[in-house]
Scaffold this motif. Structure first.
Motif, PDB file in Angstrom:
ATOM      1  N   LEU A  18       0.834  -1.205   0.000  1.00  0.00           N
ATOM      2  CA  LEU A  18       0.000   0.000   0.000  1.00  0.00           C
ATOM      3  C   LEU A  18       0.870   1.258   0.000  1.00  0.00           C
ATOM      4  O   LEU A  18       0.586   2.224  -0.706  1.00  0.00           O
ATOM      5  CB  LEU A  18      -0.931   0.010   1.227  1.00  0.00           C
ATOM      6  CG  LEU A  18      -2.071  -1.004   1.200  1.00  0.00           C
ATOM      7  CD1 LEU A  18      -2.835  -0.985   2.517  1.00  0.00           C
ATOM      8  CD2 LEU A  18      -3.013  -0.724   0.034  1.00  0.00           C
ATOM      9  N   LEU A  19       1.939   1.198   0.788  1.00  0.00           N
ATOM     10  CA  LEU A  19       2.827   2.358   0.886  1.00  0.00           C
ATOM     11  C   LEU A  19       3.395   2.733  -0.485  1.00  0.00           C
ATOM     12  O   LEU A  19       3.396   3.896  -0.873  1.00  0.00           O
ATOM     13  CB  LEU A  19       3.967   2.050   1.858  1.00  0.00           C
ATOM     14  CG  LEU A  19       4.882   3.230   2.161  1.00  0.00           C
ATOM     15  CD1 LEU A  19       4.254   4.127   3.205  1.00  0.00           C
ATOM     16  CD2 LEU A  19       6.255   2.771   2.632  1.00  0.00           C
ATOM     17  N   ALA A  71       2.204   2.107  -3.363  1.00  0.00           N
ATOM     18  CA  ALA A  71       1.183   2.507  -4.326  1.00  0.00           C
ATOM     19  C   ALA A  71       0.536   3.842  -3.966  1.00  0.00           C
ATOM     20  O   ALA A  71      -0.182   4.418  -4.771  1.00  0.00           O
ATOM     21  CB  ALA A  71       0.104   1.420  -4.430  1.00  0.00           C
ATOM     22  N   SER A  72       0.825   4.350  -2.775  1.00  0.00           N
ATOM     23  CA  SER A  72       0.167   5.575  -2.310  1.00  0.00           C
ATOM     24  C   SER A  72       0.768   6.808  -2.984  1.00  0.00           C
ATOM     25  O   SER A  72       1.745   6.722  -3.721  1.00  0.00           O
ATOM     26  CB  SER A  72       0.341   5.703  -0.797  1.00  0.00           C
ATOM     27  OG  SER A  72       1.700   5.983  -0.502  1.00  0.00           O
ATOM     28  N   ARG A  73       0.174   7.974  -2.689  1.00  0.00           N
ATOM     29  CA  ARG A  73       0.747   9.236  -3.155  1.00  0.00           C
ATOM     30  C   ARG A  73       2.197   9.349  -2.708  1.00  0.00           C
ATOM     31  O   ARG A  73       3.077   9.746  -3.469  1.00  0.00           O
ATOM     32  CB  ARG A  73      -0.021  10.409  -2.552  1.00  0.00           C
ATOM     33  CG  ARG A  73      -1.350  10.672  -3.198  1.00  0.00           C
ATOM     34  CD  ARG A  73      -1.970  11.887  -2.522  1.00  0.00           C
ATOM     35  NE  ARG A  73      -3.169  12.317  -3.219  1.00  0.00           N
ATOM     36  CZ  ARG A  73      -3.465  13.604  -3.468  1.00  0.00           C
ATOM     37  NH1 ARG A  73      -2.671  14.555  -3.043  1.00  0.00           N
ATOM     38  NH2 ARG A  73      -4.547  13.919  -4.128  1.00  0.00           N
ATOM     39  N   PHE A  74       2.413   8.993  -1.453  1.00  0.00           N
ATOM     40  CA  PHE A  74       3.765   9.028  -0.891  1.00  0.00           C
ATOM     41  C   PHE A  74       4.707   8.122  -1.697  1.00  0.00           C
ATOM     42  O   PHE A  74       5.792   8.520  -2.097  1.00  0.00           O
ATOM     43  CB  PHE A  74       3.696   8.568   0.570  1.00  0.00           C
ATOM     44  CG  PHE A  74       5.024   8.431   1.241  1.00  0.00           C
ATOM     45  CD1 PHE A  74       5.651   9.536   1.781  1.00  0.00           C
ATOM     46  CD2 PHE A  74       5.646   7.195   1.338  1.00  0.00           C
ATOM     47  CE1 PHE A  74       6.881   9.417   2.408  1.00  0.00           C
ATOM     48  CE2 PHE A  74       6.876   7.073   1.955  1.00  0.00           C
ATOM     49  CZ  PHE A  74       7.494   8.186   2.495  1.00  0.00           C
ATOM     50  N   ARG A  83       4.381   7.077  -4.681  1.00  0.00           N
ATOM     51  CA  ARG A  83       4.567   7.567  -6.052  1.00  0.00           C
ATOM     52  C   ARG A  83       5.718   8.578  -6.099  1.00  0.00           C
ATOM     53  O   ARG A  83       6.565   8.513  -6.983  1.00  0.00           O
ATOM     54  CB  ARG A  83       3.270   8.206  -6.540  1.00  0.00           C
ATOM     55  CG  ARG A  83       3.372   8.827  -7.906  1.00  0.00           C
ATOM     56  CD  ARG A  83       2.063   9.471  -8.308  1.00  0.00           C
ATOM     57  NE  ARG A  83       1.198   8.543  -9.023  1.00  0.00           N
ATOM     58  CZ  ARG A  83      -0.087   8.784  -9.274  1.00  0.00           C
ATOM     59  NH1 ARG A  83      -0.644   9.905  -8.844  1.00  0.00           N
ATOM     60  NH2 ARG A  83      -0.810   7.919  -9.945  1.00  0.00           N
ATOM     61  N   VAL A  84       5.755   9.482  -5.127  1.00  0.00           N
ATOM     62  CA  VAL A  84       6.850  10.459  -5.097  1.00  0.00           C
ATOM     63  C   VAL A  84       8.178   9.732  -4.851  1.00  0.00           C
ATOM     64  O   VAL A  84       9.204  10.030  -5.471  1.00  0.00           O
ATOM     65  CB  VAL A  84       6.609  11.520  -4.005  1.00  0.00           C
ATOM     66  CG1 VAL A  84       7.775  12.495  -3.949  1.00  0.00           C
ATOM     67  CG2 VAL A  84       5.314  12.257  -4.258  1.00  0.00           C
ATOM     68  N   ARG A  98       8.970   6.589  -5.623  1.00  0.00           N
ATOM     69  CA  ARG A  98       9.397   5.838  -6.812  1.00  0.00           C
ATOM     70  C   ARG A  98       9.898   6.778  -7.904  1.00  0.00           C
ATOM     71  O   ARG A  98      10.887   6.506  -8.580  1.00  0.00           O
ATOM     72  CB  ARG A  98       8.242   4.973  -7.336  1.00  0.00           C
ATOM     73  CG  ARG A  98       7.917   3.788  -6.424  1.00  0.00           C
ATOM     74  CD  ARG A  98       6.759   2.959  -6.959  1.00  0.00           C
ATOM     75  NE  ARG A  98       5.470   3.622  -6.802  1.00  0.00           N
ATOM     76  CZ  ARG A  98       4.664   3.952  -7.788  1.00  0.00           C
ATOM     77  NH1 ARG A  98       4.986   3.656  -9.027  1.00  0.00           N
ATOM     78  NH2 ARG A  98       3.516   4.553  -7.558  1.00  0.00           N
ATOM     79  N   PHE A 118      10.724  12.539   1.878  1.00  0.00           N
ATOM     80  CA  PHE A 118      10.047  11.298   1.489  1.00  0.00           C
ATOM     81  C   PHE A 118      10.965  10.108   1.729  1.00  0.00           C
ATOM     82  O   PHE A 118      10.565   9.080   2.279  1.00  0.00           O
ATOM     83  CB  PHE A 118       9.628  11.361   0.019  1.00  0.00           C
ATOM     84  CG  PHE A 118       8.533  12.354  -0.241  1.00  0.00           C
ATOM     85  CD1 PHE A 118       7.201  11.965  -0.196  1.00  0.00           C
ATOM     86  CD2 PHE A 118       8.821  13.684  -0.487  1.00  0.00           C
ATOM     87  CE1 PHE A 118       6.178  12.882  -0.414  1.00  0.00           C
ATOM     88  CE2 PHE A 118       7.819  14.613  -0.694  1.00  0.00           C
ATOM     89  CZ  PHE A 118       6.493  14.205  -0.656  1.00  0.00           C
TER      90      PHE A 118
END
Ligand SMILES: Nc1ncnc2c1ncn2[C@@H]1O[C@H](COP(=O)(O)OP(=O)(O)OP(=O)(O)O)[C@@H](O)[C@H]1O
Ligand SMILES: [Mg+2]
Lengths: 319, 253
Positions: free
Chosen positions: A181-182, A184-187, A189-190, A192, A211
């Motif tokens: 989940l982590l 795949a989250s907005r967080f 995404r930044v 990755r 981040f």
């Protein structure tokens, strides 16, 4: 419907591995020794999964991930010495101690990158190792024997092999789910995007540093939790928990599994723990076989263990 | 921001690399909604100037004012948050992300916190809808699900522009957006850019002279780091010093 089935397909390697681990006690692997081995594999798998998030997700190649694991183990020791054995205190306490350690060391390490980051995490790991060796109150270099395992709600659940198995399995499943989940989250995404192209990330308005630091601290907490469980599994904690060889092992598990694949890291941990055991039963010179096997796996398993099904499929079709 | 004042103003900007003055007392202003072009020969210092405006490089002296605010000391990501969006001469996208996710990342930077750790980002309409709009604006909507790394060179240039638009910026800083695009792609991009006229202030660095003269409201000519001429396209075209220093007779057509 379509989305649900796609999600299921994506989760299936993880579900398969967890299912096998759940079934193991009923498939003839219920003897004491095998169970100990499986528990150890599941615990190291948690640490390997957290390292996989750092390496494959955030691009932070840490060669010191055994350090937060060891901090978690020593938190169990410190609490035990103070007479605290309740798991609801000990396990979060171990995770928090490891997170703080990762936060403090990461604040410095994450300012560097590439080879420097690898070296500085290694150096922090060695610092933790030598610090542990100097803790005379906790046995110094000789280590510290735990005379009782951590309790859960005041019951001695972890003393029971099967009980311990379920606790490790449940926590491993939770770690897998939360890490997935982590990422795949907005967080995530930044995180990755910062691995692939930090310049682009800055240009749209994010500074990658906070981040990365938060990810480092959170994954440190997971390693700390694993360390607390490992302390319970062996009922003994020593500085060797934090030895750089263990950091190397964890990195290898994550890479063997396939970079960035979380179930891959679980498979990598299982493979290495079981193979090590099996080879050492065959011969005392097992490291002579183990080393070349690792090298071959890096050379020929392109996507790691996670890519193995596809690779085998390709071979079958060609053959 | 002082209403009617320039969106971007450079005051006496200087930058040296060793002994080489790459930005030499540059002052210029871009009005709201205007397209201002910066032209100049290779190595004139155009990209270095863009770096200083976006915050990737710090000037040795001088000031960068954005919407009336002194941003000279702000790092790149802070300027981006204020509405300063840039593209790079060498295309810079996230290759492993789909075109849509590249644009959604930019939307994310201006809408809500990104320290949300559990809810999946993919499929959040608050992010995907504006991202899709930006892709549509540059004609890349049908490639939304394609990984950026698998797009053609020209498509990646379009994507970078879409990412900049997804930021809903007040100023677009474009460093040679047409470089390397084929004639058809270039034509399409010029169409996209002229469609942006009036909605965004644009600072355009470009070698393609027909495109520059078709798009720009004002032009500054940079030679060896100095602005040798600034004015409307017609005046620049007629300026003998500019013709001698930069525009070859055939380029000036
Ligand atoms: N980091 C650096 N260190 C030293 N010199 C540099 C650096 N970056 C650029 N330069 C030099 O500064 C000068 C200006 O470079 P810049 O890239 O800004 O030119 P430009 O006008 O964008 O050129 P082009 O049209 O080829 O893109 C060149 O002579 C270049 O070699
Ligand atoms: Mg340039």
């Amino acid at each position: 419907m379509e989305r649900a089935s796609a999600a299921l397909r994506e989760a299936s390697p993880a579900l398969l591995l967890l299912g096998l681990l759940a079934a193991a006690p009923f498939l003839g692997f219920g003897q004491g020794y095998t169970m100990t081995l499986l528990a150890r594999a599941m615990i190291l798998a948690m640490a390997a999964v957290s390292l996989s998030v750092l390496v494959g997700g955030a691009g932070l190649v840490s060669l010191g991930h055994a350090a937060p694991l060891g901090v978690g183990a020593y938190a169990v020791v410190a609490l035990d010495a103070a007479g605290v054995t309740e798991g609801l205190v000990v396990l979060p306490g171990a995770a928090a101690a490891a997170a703080l350690f990762a936060l403090a060391t990461g604040a410095v390490a994450i300012r560097t990158s590439g080879v420097h980051f690898i070296m500085i995490t290694l150096a922090f790991g060695q610092m933790a190792f030598f610090t542990a060796g100097s803790l005379t109150a906790y046995g110094g270099d000789d280590g510290y024997t735990l005379y009782g395992r951590t309790e859960l709600f005041g019951t001695r659940l972890l003393e029971d092999r099967l009980g311990f198995h379920w606790v490790c399995l449940g926590l491993l499943a939770a770690v897998l789910l939360l890490c997935r989940l982590l990422l795949a989250s907005r967080f995530g995404r930044v995180l990755r995007a910062s691995r692939e192209n930090p310049l682009r990330v800055r240009a749209v308005g994010f500074e990658p540093y906070p981040f990365r630091l938060l990810a480092y601290a959170l994954m440190g907490a997971v390693a700390g939790l694993a360390g607390a469980l490992l302390a319970n599994a062996t009922e003994f904690v020593a500085p060797s928990y934090m030895a750089w060889q263990r950091s190397g092992d964890l990195l290898f598990m994550a890479i063997l599994g396939g970079l960035g694949s979380l179930p891959g890291a679980v498979a990598g941990a299982l493979a290495i723990v079981l193979l090590e055991e099996w080879l050492s039963e065959l011969t005392e010179h097992w490291r002579l076989i183990f080393g070349p096997l690792l090298i071959l796996s890096v050379l020929f398993l392109r996507g790691g263990l996670a890519g193995l099904p596809a690779q085998l499929g390709g071979l079958l079709r060609r053959g | 921001m002082a209403d009617g004042g320039p969106v971007l103003e450079l005051r006496g900007l200087r930058k040296r690399f060793g002994g080489l003055a790459v930005t030499d007392d540059v002052s210029l202003a871009v009005a709201p909604g205007a397209i201002h072009a910066v032209i100049g020969p290779n190595g004139a210092g155009k990209t270095t100037l863009v770096h200083q405006i976006s915050g990737l490089l710090a000037p040795d002296s001088g000031r960068v004012l954005f919407a009336g605010e002194d941003v000279t000391a702000l790092p790149m990501h802070r300027r981006a948050r204020l509405g300063l969006a840039r593209t790079f001469q060498i295309t810079s996208v996230v290759p492993g992300f789909s075109a849509l996710e590249n644009a959604a990342l930019a939307v994310q930077a201006r809408s809500g916190s990104s320290f949300r750790l559990l809810r999946p980002a993919a499929g959040q309409l608050a992010l995907d809808d504006p991202a899709m709009e930006a892709l549509e604006a540059v004609g890349l909507a049908d490639r939304a699900r394609t990984p950026a790394g698998a797009l053609s060179h020209g498509e990646r240039r379009q994507l970078e522009l879409a990412v900049a638009l997804a930021m809903r910026p007040r100023l677009l800083l474009l460093d040679e957006p047409l470089a390397g695009a084929g004639p058809e792609e270039a034509e399409r991009l010029v169409g996209v850019l002229s469609g942006l006229r009036g909605r965004y202030a644009i600072l355009l660095v470009e070698h393609d002279m027909p495109a520059v003269f078709a798009l720009a409201d004002g032009i500054s000519v940079l030679v060896y780091g100095r602005v040798v001429a600034t004015g409307p396209p017609a005046a620049i075209r007629a300026n003998p010093e500019v013709r001698a220093a930069y525009l070859g007779e055939d380029d000036a057509a």
